[in-house]
Design an enzyme around this catalytic site. Structure first.
Site, mmCIF file in Angstrom:
data_model
loop_
_atom_site.group_PDB
_atom_site.id
_atom_site.type_symbol
_atom_site.label_atom_id
_atom_site.label_comp_id
_atom_site.label_asym_id
_atom_site.label_seq_id
_atom_site.Cartn_x
_atom_site.Cartn_y
_atom_site.Cartn_z
ATOM 1 N N HIS A 15 -4.720 -24.292 -44.120
ATOM 2 C CA HIS A 15 -5.409 -23.005 -44.775
ATOM 3 C C HIS A 15 -6.583 -23.856 -45.595
ATOM 4 O O HIS A 15 -6.460 -24.791 -46.355
ATOM 5 C CB HIS A 15 -4.400 -22.513 -45.630
ATOM 6 C CG HIS A 15 -3.426 -21.777 -44.808
ATOM 7 N ND1 HIS A 15 -2.233 -22.491 -44.458
ATOM 8 C CD2 HIS A 15 -3.183 -20.380 -44.230
ATOM 9 C CE1 HIS A 15 -1.388 -21.581 -43.913
ATOM 10 N NE2 HIS A 15 -2.152 -20.367 -43.764
ATOM 11 N N ASP A 30 -6.889 -21.234 -41.394
ATOM 12 C CA ASP A 30 -6.632 -19.925 -41.864
ATOM 13 C C ASP A 30 -7.113 -19.356 -43.168
ATOM 14 O O ASP A 30 -7.213 -20.251 -44.047
ATOM 15 C CB ASP A 30 -5.348 -19.666 -41.517
ATOM 16 C CG ASP A 30 -4.749 -19.375 -40.160
ATOM 17 O OD1 ASP A 30 -5.596 -19.999 -39.483
ATOM 18 O OD2 ASP A 30 -3.582 -18.803 -39.751
#
Length: 230
Positions: free
Chosen positions: A198, A53
């Site tokens: 992430h 992400d």
């Protein structure tokens, strides 16, 4: 009709499994995913899904891509439209290397707090930015913070998006150390797991450092790696 105790337990297990799958993968429109976790688990296949992400990031996305390439693994990247606009060549690189690039909103707001028109803008602007670099319109949306309610689901469905969440969260965003990220993933992963990590939004050096051990250990355990949302 009365339900026998043994059958009641079976029904409960079935509902629990379906509920977990819905939370992890299909909070939005019902769209079939390739090598869906339920199918993988049912067939005995050991497939997991790496997702990243908050990118693209010029500092960390290329490093994540290098690790994935080294191990011959593909992943799904949920990208923020503002970052795509700022670093278009990185998004192009993600797509060229065979990864899936999907929608994580334009500016990372909590979609539950926005009007319908604002949600539409967040999603469609990001779609346009990603399509310009990949030639594909994202089919999936990961709402920031995992913030999903009935309104977000219906708005995503109206935009033709499947909402995709996750089932394993090592909280790498908090930078607990590479060892903690590794152990949290490896302790909790199961066939069909969708792993949240992430590649943007801050210092992701610990995520990059943890990734080789995560991938090599899972491969040693007999797992393969699938891609969501083609």
């Amino acid at each position: 009709m009365a339900v026998r105790p043994g059958r009641r337990k079976g029904v409960h297990r079935f509902r629990t499994a379906i509920g977990a799958l819905v939370v992890a993968l299909t909070a939005g429109a019902a769209v079939a995913l390739p090598a869906a976790p339920a199918d993988a688990a049912g067939s005995g296949a050991k497939v997991v899904y790496l997702t990243f992400d908050d990118g693209p990031s010029t500092a960390y996305t290329p490093k994540v891509l290098n690790v994935l390439a080294r191990y011959g693994v593909h992943a799904t990247f949920f990208e923020i439209g503002e970052n795509v606009s700022a670093h278009p060549s990185v998004t192009s690189q993600v797509a060229r290397q065979g990864h899936s690039v999907q929608n994580h909103s334009w500016s990372h707001p909590d979609l539950r707090r926005l009007s319908a028109s604002s949600v539409n803008s967040q999603v469609t602007k990001t779609d346009r930015a990603i399509r310009a670099q990949t030639g594909r319109t994202p089919s999936c949306l990961r709402p920031p913070y995992g913030g999903v309610n009935a309104s977000v689901r219906s708005r995503a469905a109206a935009l033709g998006k499947q909402v995709v969440l996750w089932s394993v969260d090592p909280q790498d965003w908090a930078r607990p150390g590479a060892g903690a990220i590794e152990s949290r993933v490896l302790r909790n992963v199961r066939p069909g797991s969708v792993i949240l990590m992430h590649d943007g939004g801050g210092d992701r050096s610990q995520t990059v450092a943890a990734l080789p051990t995560i991938i090599s250990t899972l491969k040693a355990r007999g797992y393969s790696f699938g891609v969501l949302c083609r």
